[in-house]
Design a protein around this motif. Structure first.
Motif, PDB file in Angstrom:
ATOM      1  N   LEU A   1       0.673  -1.022  -0.041  1.00 53.84           N
ATOM      2  CA  LEU A   1      -0.139  -0.041  -0.076  1.00 53.84           C
ATOM      3  C   LEU A   1       0.935   1.261   0.009  1.00 53.84           C
ATOM      4  CD1 LEU A   1      -2.608   1.417   0.337  1.00 53.84           C
ATOM      5  CD2 LEU A   1      -2.574   1.133   2.891  1.00 53.84           C
ATOM      6  N   ALA A   2       1.914   1.399   0.852  1.00 53.46           N
ATOM      7  CA  ALA A   2       2.778   2.323   0.832  1.00 53.46           C
ATOM      8  C   ALA A   2       3.453   2.492  -0.357  1.00 53.46           C
ATOM      9  CB  ALA A   2       3.874   1.995   1.847  1.00 53.46           C
ATOM     10  N   MET A   3       3.954   1.662  -1.183  1.00 53.39           N
ATOM     11  CA  MET A   3       4.660   1.807  -2.404  1.00 53.39           C
ATOM     12  C   MET A   3       3.526   2.438  -3.432  1.00 53.39           C
ATOM     13  SD  MET A   3       7.711   1.030  -1.769  1.00 53.39           S
ATOM     14  CE  MET A   3       7.369   1.945  -0.401  1.00 53.39           C
ATOM     15  N   VAL A   4       2.112   1.956  -3.550  1.00 56.01           N
ATOM     16  CA  VAL A   4       1.278   2.474  -4.455  1.00 56.01           C
ATOM     17  C   VAL A   4       0.891   3.868  -4.111  1.00 56.01           C
ATOM     18  CG1 VAL A   4      -1.328   2.278  -4.957  1.00 56.01           C
ATOM     19  CG2 VAL A   4       0.103   0.099  -4.501  1.00 56.01           C
ATOM     20  N   LEU A   5       0.732   4.320  -2.907  1.00 59.41           N
ATOM     21  CA  LEU A   5       0.519   5.750  -2.379  1.00 59.41           C
ATOM     22  C   LEU A   5       1.797   6.591  -2.640  1.00 59.41           C
ATOM     23  CD1 LEU A   5      -1.473   4.902   0.799  1.00 59.41           C
ATOM     24  CD2 LEU A   5      -2.328   5.867  -1.200  1.00 59.41           C
ATOM     25  N   HIS A   6       2.773   6.115  -2.605  1.00 56.83           N
ATOM     26  CA  HIS A   6       4.169   6.905  -2.861  1.00 56.83           C
ATOM     27  C   HIS A   6       5.169   6.410  -4.043  1.00 56.83           C
ATOM     28  CE1 HIS A   6       2.747   8.865   1.176  1.00 56.83           C
ATOM     29  NE2 HIS A   6       2.655   7.417   1.495  1.00 56.83           N
ATOM     30  N   PRO A   7       4.622   6.549  -5.030  1.00 59.39           N
ATOM     31  CA  PRO A   7       5.317   6.068  -6.175  1.00 59.39           C
ATOM     32  C   PRO A   7       6.931   6.839  -6.219  1.00 59.39           C
ATOM     33  CG  PRO A   7       3.854   7.811  -6.949  1.00 59.39           C
ATOM     34  CD  PRO A   7       3.524   7.396  -5.484  1.00 59.39           C
ATOM     35  N   GLU A   8       6.966   7.979  -5.563  1.00 62.73           N
ATOM     36  CA  GLU A   8       8.411   8.768  -5.669  1.00 62.73           C
ATOM     37  C   GLU A   8       9.302   7.856  -4.621  1.00 62.73           C
ATOM     38  OE1 GLU A   8       6.329  10.266  -2.005  1.00 62.73           O
ATOM     39  OE2 GLU A   8       5.673   9.707  -3.976  1.00 62.73           O
ATOM     40  N   LYS A   9       8.755   7.451  -3.642  1.00 56.15           N
ATOM     41  CA  LYS A   9       9.612   6.476  -2.566  1.00 56.15           C
ATOM     42  C   LYS A   9       9.811   5.101  -3.483  1.00 56.15           C
ATOM     43  CE  LYS A   9       8.318   9.200   0.545  1.00 56.15           C
ATOM     44  NZ  LYS A   9       9.372  10.464   1.046  1.00 56.15           N
ATOM     45  N   LEU A  10       8.826   4.453  -4.219  1.00 56.81           N
ATOM     46  CA  LEU A  10       9.131   3.391  -4.776  1.00 56.81           C
ATOM     47  C   LEU A  10      10.345   3.447  -5.930  1.00 56.81           C
ATOM     48  CD1 LEU A  10       8.501   0.305  -5.749  1.00 56.81           C
ATOM     49  CD2 LEU A  10       6.709   1.292  -7.282  1.00 56.81           C
ATOM     50  N   ASP A  11      10.376   4.531  -6.778  1.00 55.66           N
ATOM     51  CA  ASP A  11      11.273   5.024  -7.543  1.00 55.66           C
ATOM     52  C   ASP A  11      12.671   5.152  -7.078  1.00 55.66           C
ATOM     53  OD1 ASP A  11       9.419   5.054  -9.497  1.00 55.66           O
ATOM     54  OD2 ASP A  11       9.260   6.899  -9.791  1.00 55.66           O
ATOM     55  N   LYS A  12      12.675   5.621  -5.796  1.00 52.74           N
ATOM     56  CA  LYS A  12      14.078   5.829  -5.059  1.00 52.74           C
ATOM     57  C   LYS A  12      14.449   4.385  -4.564  1.00 52.74           C
ATOM     58  CE  LYS A  12      16.261   8.525  -1.494  1.00 52.74           C
ATOM     59  NZ  LYS A  12      15.883   9.460  -0.231  1.00 52.74           N
ATOM     60  N   LEU A  13      13.569   3.562  -4.172  1.00 47.72           N
ATOM     61  CA  LEU A  13      13.918   2.300  -3.890  1.00 47.72           C
ATOM     62  C   LEU A  13      14.555   1.375  -4.890  1.00 47.72           C
ATOM     63  CD1 LEU A  13      14.235   0.112  -1.684  1.00 47.72           C
ATOM     64  CD2 LEU A  13      11.644  -0.154  -1.765  1.00 47.72           C
ATOM     65  N   THR A  14      13.593   1.732  -6.194  1.00 45.75           N
ATOM     66  CA  THR A  14      14.020   0.802  -7.297  1.00 45.75           C
ATOM     67  C   THR A  14      15.569   1.351  -7.836  1.00 45.75           C
ATOM     68  OG1 THR A  14      11.777   0.607  -7.974  1.00 45.75           O
ATOM     69  CG2 THR A  14      13.416   0.364  -9.832  1.00 45.75           C
ATOM     70  N   THR A  15      15.790   2.528  -7.825  1.00 47.65           N
ATOM     71  CA  THR A  15      17.143   3.112  -7.899  1.00 47.65           C
ATOM     72  C   THR A  15      18.187   2.556  -7.190  1.00 47.65           C
ATOM     73  OG1 THR A  15      16.199   4.835  -9.038  1.00 47.65           O
ATOM     74  CG2 THR A  15      18.620   5.120  -8.383  1.00 47.65           C
ATOM     75  N   GLU A  16      17.853   2.342  -6.085  1.00 52.38           N
ATOM     76  CA  GLU A  16      18.877   1.778  -5.101  1.00 52.38           C
ATOM     77  C   GLU A  16      19.144   0.396  -5.256  1.00 52.38           C
ATOM     78  OE1 GLU A  16      19.448   2.273  -0.294  1.00 52.38           O
ATOM     79  OE2 GLU A  16      17.777   0.607  -0.693  1.00 52.38           O
ATOM     80  N   LEU A  17      18.142  -0.405  -5.307  1.00 54.63           N
ATOM     81  CA  LEU A  17      18.384  -1.893  -5.902  1.00 54.63           C
ATOM     82  C   LEU A  17      18.824  -2.369  -7.173  1.00 54.63           C
ATOM     83  CD1 LEU A  17      14.752  -3.228  -4.577  1.00 54.63           C
ATOM     84  CD2 LEU A  17      16.890  -4.161  -3.972  1.00 54.63           C
ATOM     85  N   ASP A  18      18.717  -1.434  -8.163  1.00 55.40           N
ATOM     86  CA  ASP A  18      19.340  -1.455  -9.273  1.00 55.40           C
ATOM     87  C   ASP A  18      20.797  -1.279  -9.303  1.00 55.40           C
ATOM     88  OD1 ASP A  18      17.013  -2.303 -10.767  1.00 55.40           O
ATOM     89  OD2 ASP A  18      16.652  -0.438 -11.672  1.00 55.40           O
ATOM     90  N   THR A  19      21.161  -0.152  -8.517  1.00 50.69           N
ATOM     91  CA  THR A  19      22.547   0.106  -8.477  1.00 50.69           C
ATOM     92  C   THR A  19      23.386  -1.018  -7.582  1.00 50.69           C
ATOM     93  OG1 THR A  19      21.864   2.542  -8.241  1.00 50.69           O
ATOM     94  CG2 THR A  19      24.074   1.822  -7.360  1.00 50.69           C
ATOM     95  N   VAL A  20      22.811  -1.514  -6.714  1.00 52.98           N
ATOM     96  CA  VAL A  20      23.309  -2.783  -5.965  1.00 52.98           C
ATOM     97  C   VAL A  20      23.345  -3.994  -6.389  1.00 52.98           C
ATOM     98  CG1 VAL A  20      23.476  -3.914  -3.945  1.00 52.98           C
ATOM     99  CG2 VAL A  20      23.135  -1.490  -3.786  1.00 52.98           C
ATOM    100  N   ILE A  21      22.334  -4.348  -7.225  1.00 55.80           N
ATOM    101  CA  ILE A  21      21.867  -5.587  -7.709  1.00 55.80           C
ATOM    102  C   ILE A  21      22.482  -5.652  -9.068  1.00 55.80           C
ATOM    103  CG2 ILE A  21      20.174  -7.509  -7.942  1.00 55.80           C
ATOM    104  CD1 ILE A  21      20.749  -6.751  -5.235  1.00 55.80           C
ATOM    105  N   GLY A  22      22.007  -4.716  -9.857  1.00 49.91           N
ATOM    106  CA  GLY A  22      22.398  -4.731 -11.384  1.00 49.91           C
ATOM    107  C   GLY A  22      21.052  -4.729 -11.970  1.00 49.91           C
ATOM    108  N   THR A  23      21.162  -4.508 -13.313  1.00 49.60           N
ATOM    109  CA  THR A  23      19.633  -4.915 -14.334  1.00 49.60           C
ATOM    110  C   THR A  23      20.074  -5.657 -15.449  1.00 49.60           C
ATOM    111  OG1 THR A  23      20.665  -3.047 -15.674  1.00 49.60           O
ATOM    112  CG2 THR A  23      19.242  -2.463 -14.046  1.00 49.60           C
ATOM    113  N   PRO A  24      19.107  -6.666 -15.630  1.00 50.69           N
ATOM    114  CA  PRO A  24      19.381  -7.672 -16.756  1.00 50.69           C
ATOM    115  C   PRO A  24      19.695  -7.203 -18.168  1.00 50.69           C
ATOM    116  CG  PRO A  24      17.301  -8.131 -15.369  1.00 50.69           C
ATOM    117  CD  PRO A  24      17.845  -6.632 -14.997  1.00 50.69           C
ATOM    118  N   GLY A  25      20.262  -7.664 -18.926  1.00 46.83           N
ATOM    119  CA  GLY A  25      20.614  -7.019 -20.192  1.00 46.83           C
ATOM    120  C   GLY A  25      19.803  -7.766 -21.097  1.00 46.83           C
TER     121      GLY A  25
END
Length: 542
Positions: free
Chosen positions: A315-339
């Motif tokens: 629910l928090a992620m749906v209500l706060h897309p800006e928080k979700l985007d920030k969290l997504t960026t952190e994960l992609d930075t640490v984990i990497g993205t599929p090619g």
């Protein structure tokens, strides 16, 4: 006959209430003052003023009028309401030697649980022996040994969500159930129709109702326990409910014993097997029936709270897309993205070992537990000696209720308390900030898990379950607010709470789809998990 008994009971209760009132007044005079609180009715006190649904809302309103610590009278029960983290720690942690017991409500503690359920046991040898078992099998030193189970179940959770996102509640419940059932009993819960899970949920619902002070008259007027069984239908109900839960808890343990004898590898690292191998370590206070309840309530206490907290996170992620985007960026930075070519690029999945590099993820989970605690009304403690706090006299046998909902909205500790602000755990300008960020924020001994010696023993396993599910969902999925056929955004109601023991959001709509390439990667990883299981099964059969 019954009417006469009830009249006698009421007269005795009135006499007891008068004695208690005069006794407390005489003691309070020496202690300088009595606790404030709302006026109640004769005999029943504030019982009818406290709603059965979402009671923490009314408790918060009274706190605004009477302060962070006040009293209620529920029949013959004296209850202290605590709405301050400092007061809760002062009493329940720092004075834990007298504030670590539990109220023994007749319906739940005696009739349903037969004084075996750890969460309802008085503070003493039996409780300490059960706590020792919990600490040895799911405590901080061993919680990490179950991470492979949690990571496997997080994979399956993502597949379930991608297949049917609208059924998120059932998916979260199956996820939480399978983790704890595998850890404790070596049982894989494939869907919510698993009869062991169905029975476990029924047991939990029954005991929650039995433990509600105003649900059964005997909880408010314990002298009704003196009625013969033929005049007391609540006794017959209690006996039936006890038989049902004892049969479930004992049969699950006996099943592990049977599988262990033939060398089944799926039970070798379970909590039950560890208990079977070390039974002599816990002394005579931990009888077999008591151990069955310690083991069973590990499952009972975790499924509803973990799944509800996951729903609040979504629910928090749906209500706060800006928080979700920030969290997504952190994960992609640490984990990497599929090619573009998954097999050649060999991207990896998130793992719990990544947590030190993911402070924003940890902050989002901790903020979810603060923003929407599932045990919103708090769990009752009971003091075993008279006490004086801030000049207030607290009688022996008082019930102490730390109201997490109100505690977590204290503006002095949590500025802008109604807002979902993960940054409060990461920004030095907030009072909740701690460093280093490779370690903090974390959930260790957080108030959402309770206070003092009664803090949840499963917090270390639960925190990992919450972290890996959030990590996997955000890394693999794109989550957005739902839209109607005209493209209008359908924002969920952030304050719509479902009725029940655990607070959880009412069902809400959202859109969820796989991020590019990640559904294939998750499916491939899950196939590898299944292949390993088949190999292990064949090796065992061979």
């Amino acid at each position: 006959m019954l009417v006469s008994l009830m009249v006698v009971a009421l007269v005795l209760l009135a006499c007891q209430r008068l004695y208690d009132h005069l006794y407390v007044r005489s003691k309070a005079s020496a202690a300088t003052k009595t606790l404030p609180g709302p006026k109640g009715l004769p005999i029943v006190g504030n019982l009818r003023q406290l709603p059965k649904s979402l009671p923490w809302i009314q408790l918060q309103k009274w706190a605004e009028e009477y302060g962070s610590i006040y009293r209620l009278k529920l029949g013959n029960l004296e209850m202290l309401i605590v709405c301050s983290d400092k007061i809760a720690n002062d009493l329940l942690r720092d004075r834990g030697h007298i504030y670590s017991s539990r109220p023994e409500l007749p319906m739940s503690s005696e009739l349903v649980s037969h004084h075996l359920r750890p969460a309802m046991l008085a503070y003493g040898p039996a409780w300490r022996a059960g706590r020792k078992l919990s600490h040895a099998t799911i405590g901080p030193l061993v919680a990490g040994t179950y991470e492979h189970i949690q990571e496997e179940e997080a994979l399956r959770l993502v597949l379930d969500l991608l297949h049917a996102p609208s059924e998120y509640g059932a998916h979260f419940e199956r996820y939480a159930s399978s983790i704890i059932m595998r850890i404790v009993y070596g049982v894989d819960v494939c869907d919510n129709n698993d009869q062991r899970l169905v029975r476990m949920k029924a047991v939990f619902e029954n005991v929650v109702r039995a433990a509600t002070p105003n649900a059964y008259l005997v909880n408010t007027f314990p002298m009704l326990m003196r009625l013969p069984k033929w005049l007391a239908p609540f006794k017959r109900l209690g006996a039936r409910l006890h038989a049902e839960e004892y049969d479930l808890f004992s049969s699950l343990v006996h099943n592990v014993e049977k599988r262990a004898r033939v060398g089944d590898p799926t039970v070798q690292e379970t909590v039950v097997k560890k208990w079977l191998d070390t039974q002599g370590n816990y002394g005579p206070a931990l009888t077999d029936p008591h151990a069955y309840y310690v083991l069973g309530t590990m499952v009972e206490g975790s499924v509803g709270s973990t799944s509800a907290e996951m729903a609040f996170f979504l629910l928090a992620m749906v209500l706060h897309p800006e928080k979700l985007d920030k969290l997504t960026t952190e994960l992609d930075t640490v984990i990497g993205t599929p090619g573009s070519n998954i097999d050649m690029d060999k991207p990896r999945m998130p793992h719990l070992s990544d947590l030190p590099q993911l402070p924003y993820l940890r902050a989002c989970i901790k903020e979810t537990l603060r923003w929407r605690p599932t045990i919103a009304g708090g769990l009752l403690h009971k003091n075993t000696a008279e006490d004086v706090y801030q000049g207030y006299f607290i009688p022996k046998g008082s019930l102490v209720r730390p109201v997490q909902w109100d505690i977590h909205q204290d503006p002095t500790l949590y500025p802008s308390p109604t807002e979902f602000l993960p940054e409060r755990w990461l920004d030095p300008s907030y009072p909740t900030y701690k460093s280093p960020l490779t370690e903090f924020p974390n959930l260790q001994n957080f108030s959402a898990f309770g206070y003092g010696r009664r803090i949840c023993p499963g917090q270390y396993v639960a925190s990992r379950s919450l972290m890996i599910q959030a990590m996997m969902i955000v890394w693999a999925c794109d989550i957005r607010v739902a839209r109607d056929t005209d493209g209008k955004e359908l924002w969920p109601d952030r304050d719509a709470i479902a009725v029940g023991f655990n607070a959880k959001p009412k069902k809400f709509e959202f859109e969820l789809r796989a991020r590019k390439g990640r559904d294939r990667l998750v499916a491939r990883e899950w196939e590898q998990v299944l292949a390993r299981r088949v190999t292990n099964s064949k090796a065992f059969e061979g």
